[in-house]
Design a protein around this motif. Structure first.
Motif, PDB file in Angstrom:
ATOM      1  N   GLY A   6       0.812  -1.210   0.000  1.00  0.00           N
ATOM      2  CA  GLY A   6       0.000   0.000   0.000  1.00  0.00           C
ATOM      3  C   GLY A   6       0.847   1.263   0.000  1.00  0.00           C
ATOM      4  O   GLY A   6       0.548   2.223  -0.719  1.00  0.00           O
ATOM      5  N   ALA A   7       1.916   1.274   0.821  1.00  0.00           N
ATOM      6  CA  ALA A   7       2.804   2.435   0.866  1.00  0.00           C
ATOM      7  C   ALA A   7       3.484   2.653  -0.478  1.00  0.00           C
ATOM      8  O   ALA A   7       3.613   3.796  -0.952  1.00  0.00           O
ATOM      9  N   ALA A   8       3.920   1.570  -1.096  1.00  0.00           N
ATOM     10  CA  ALA A   8       4.557   1.686  -2.407  1.00  0.00           C
ATOM     11  C   ALA A   8       3.572   2.182  -3.459  1.00  0.00           C
ATOM     12  O   ALA A   8       3.909   3.026  -4.304  1.00  0.00           O
ATOM     13  N   PHE A   9       2.347   1.684  -3.392  1.00  0.00           N
ATOM     14  CA  PHE A   9       1.339   2.107  -4.361  1.00  0.00           C
ATOM     15  C   PHE A   9       1.048   3.596  -4.234  1.00  0.00           C
ATOM     16  O   PHE A   9       0.797   4.292  -5.233  1.00  0.00           O
TER      17      PHE A   9
ATOM     18  N   LEU B  82      -3.140  -4.741  -4.631  1.00  0.00           N
ATOM     19  CA  LEU B  82      -2.191  -3.632  -4.547  1.00  0.00           C
ATOM     20  C   LEU B  82      -0.890  -3.955  -5.279  1.00  0.00           C
ATOM     21  O   LEU B  82      -0.412  -3.168  -6.097  1.00  0.00           O
ATOM     22  N   GLY B  83      -0.320  -5.105  -4.955  1.00  0.00           N
ATOM     23  CA  GLY B  83       0.942  -5.481  -5.587  1.00  0.00           C
ATOM     24  C   GLY B  83       0.801  -5.699  -7.075  1.00  0.00           C
ATOM     25  O   GLY B  83       1.655  -5.263  -7.863  1.00  0.00           O
ATOM     26  N   GLY B  84      -0.285  -6.354  -7.475  1.00  0.00           N
ATOM     27  CA  GLY B  84      -0.493  -6.605  -8.901  1.00  0.00           C
ATOM     28  C   GLY B  84      -0.687  -5.329  -9.683  1.00  0.00           C
ATOM     29  O   GLY B  84      -0.103  -5.146 -10.759  1.00  0.00           O
ATOM     30  N   GLN B  85      -1.498  -4.403  -9.153  1.00  0.00           N
ATOM     31  CA  GLN B  85      -1.717  -3.143  -9.852  1.00  0.00           C
ATOM     32  C   GLN B  85      -0.447  -2.302  -9.899  1.00  0.00           C
ATOM     33  O   GLN B  85      -0.160  -1.639 -10.899  1.00  0.00           O
ATOM     34  N   LEU B  86       0.329  -2.332  -8.816  1.00  0.00           N
ATOM     35  CA  LEU B  86       1.590  -1.583  -8.779  1.00  0.00           C
ATOM     36  C   LEU B  86       2.561  -2.100  -9.832  1.00  0.00           C
ATOM     37  O   LEU B  86       3.168  -1.316 -10.581  1.00  0.00           O
ATOM     38  N   VAL B  87       2.722  -3.398  -9.888  1.00  0.00           N
ATOM     39  CA  VAL B  87       3.631  -3.990 -10.876  1.00  0.00           C
ATOM     40  C   VAL B  87       3.131  -3.732 -12.284  1.00  0.00           C
ATOM     41  O   VAL B  87       3.904  -3.400 -13.201  1.00  0.00           O
ATOM     42  N   LEU B  88       1.820  -3.867 -12.474  1.00  0.00           N
ATOM     43  CA  LEU B  88       1.246  -3.683 -13.808  1.00  0.00           C
ATOM     44  C   LEU B  88       1.472  -2.254 -14.310  1.00  0.00           C
ATOM     45  O   LEU B  88       1.784  -2.040 -15.484  1.00  0.00           O
ATOM     46  N   GLU B  89       1.337  -1.270 -13.420  1.00  0.00           N
ATOM     47  CA  GLU B  89       1.458   0.122 -13.835  1.00  0.00           C
ATOM     48  C   GLU B  89       2.902   0.618 -13.883  1.00  0.00           C
ATOM     49  O   GLU B  89       3.309   1.270 -14.845  1.00  0.00           O
TER      50      GLU B  89
ATOM     51  N   ASN C 194      -1.698  -0.418 -19.273  1.00  0.00           N
ATOM     52  CA  ASN C 194      -2.901   0.318 -18.908  1.00  0.00           C
ATOM     53  C   ASN C 194      -4.123  -0.589 -18.852  1.00  0.00           C
ATOM     54  O   ASN C 194      -5.239  -0.125 -18.673  1.00  0.00           O
ATOM     55  N   SER C 195      -3.920  -1.895 -19.042  1.00  0.00           N
ATOM     56  CA  SER C 195      -5.037  -2.827 -19.038  1.00  0.00           C
ATOM     57  C   SER C 195      -5.502  -3.091 -17.616  1.00  0.00           C
ATOM     58  O   SER C 195      -4.846  -2.737 -16.646  1.00  0.00           O
TER      59      SER C 195
END
Length: 332
Positions: free
Chosen positions: A35-38, A294-301, A307-308
């Motif tokens: 969460g902090a990283a995101f 959180l981790g998945g969205q952070l890595v993806l972005e 942008n998917s």
């Protein structure tokens, strides 16, 4: 001279509980770190604006994670099957059908400009009513009705998919692009008022379910065993199914369908914690869901620059896990 052969020492109940607590602490630390990283990684421009927008997305992911964890674990307990999820009942496909019908009859412009609170209310009411009708119609005093419920859910899900495909072929191609955005899970455009309302509803339902956990542990042993131990099996199951319907409806209406997230986190939580007790599995599944989102969205972005939607990746991985569980199930 004789030697005594002894096997490996069996952990005591206290040692197992200590290990599970440590596992939950590690998951909590990882979730907080994600969460902090995101919130901070890749911020450009105004920090105040970036933190405000990202904190809203984090809150939405936490709400959805808790709803998915509770609903999936409860549903698997009621059906006594760890490869089933509430989404197999057709909730996600009904959600997509509602979006498709709205765009077809009202137009994409009308749907997107409608007050989000009205859309949210319509979607939640429709999904909860769908689940309530299924449960009320099919449930009687026999355990076998659970499987009839699941079978009917699969059939209705297929029907919803067919209707969605039929209607989508009649939609204007330009409006179909808008429909695609509405049909996939997204944490980017969550309304703040809907988020607060969803958090309150999920919190109330989760608190009510938490009081049922000791009885749900007994229900997981089977109907006959639960009745023999003095647990009102039918009442507990009905309450659990109502909670599942509300949680799935709120989470789906808030961000859209994420079909296989619950399957992943529920089974992984049981593996990591080495128990089927709900007081351990549900928090573990919720933390894993938060970490995955959180981790998945952070890595993806930030890493891949995609942008998917994250739900596409989760559904792909979850589909593979689902097939693996189907293959392994007969051997267990």
């Amino acid at each position: 001279m004789t030697r005594t052969l002894t096997g490996p020492a069996v952990p005591t109940a206290e040692q197992r509980a200590t290990r599970r607590r440590r596992t939950l602490v590690v998951l909590a630390v990882l979730a907080v770190a994600a969460g902090a990283a995101f919130l901070t990684v890749g911020v450009t421009g105004s920090w105040d604006y970036a933190l405000m927008m990202r904190s809203r997305r984090v809150a939405a992911m936490v709400v959805v994670a808790v709803a998915v964890a509770f609903s999936t674990v409860l549903f698997q307990t009621v059906t006594n099957n760890r490869i089933l999820t509430p989404e197999i009942m057709g909730f996600d496909r009904l959600f997509v059908l509602i979006q498709t019908a709205g765009v077809f009859f009202l137009g994409a412009g009308t749907v997107t400009s409608t007050d989000p609170r009205i859309r949210f209310a319509v979607e939640v009411v429709a999904l909860v009513a769908f689940g309530a009708v299924l449960y009320k119609t099919l449930f009687s005093r026999t355990e076998r009705d659970v499987f009839v419920l699941v079978l009917l859910g699969v059939v209705l899900g297929a029907m919803f998919t067919s209707l969605t495909l039929l209607v989508s072929r009649l939609i204007d191609p330009n409006e179909f692009l808008t429909l695609q955005d509405l049909a996939f899970a997204s944490f980017n455009t969550v309304d703040q008022q809907l988020l607060v309302l969803s958090a309150v509803v999920v919190g109330i339902v989760a608190a009510a379910v938490w009081r049922l956990l000791p009885r749900l542990d007994v229900v997981a042993l089977g109907r006959d065993t639960a009745l023999g131990l003095g647990v009102e099996h039918r009442r507990v199951v009905n309450r659990a199914l109502v909670a599942v319907a509300v949680l799935v409806a709120v989470a789906t209406a808030l961000v859209g369908p994420i079909t296989f997230l619950g399957l992943l986190v529920a089974n992984l939580a049981r593996q990591l914690l080495g128990t089927h007790r709900h007081a351990w599995v549900i928090p573990g599944a919720a933390l894993l869901a938060v970490l995955a989102l959180l981790g998945g969205q952070l890595v993806l972005e930030q890493v891949f620059g995609f942008n998917s939607s994250l739900s596409i990746v989760i559904n792909f991985v979850g589909g593979i896990v689902f097939i693996a569980l189907l293959v392994r199930e007969p051997r267990q």
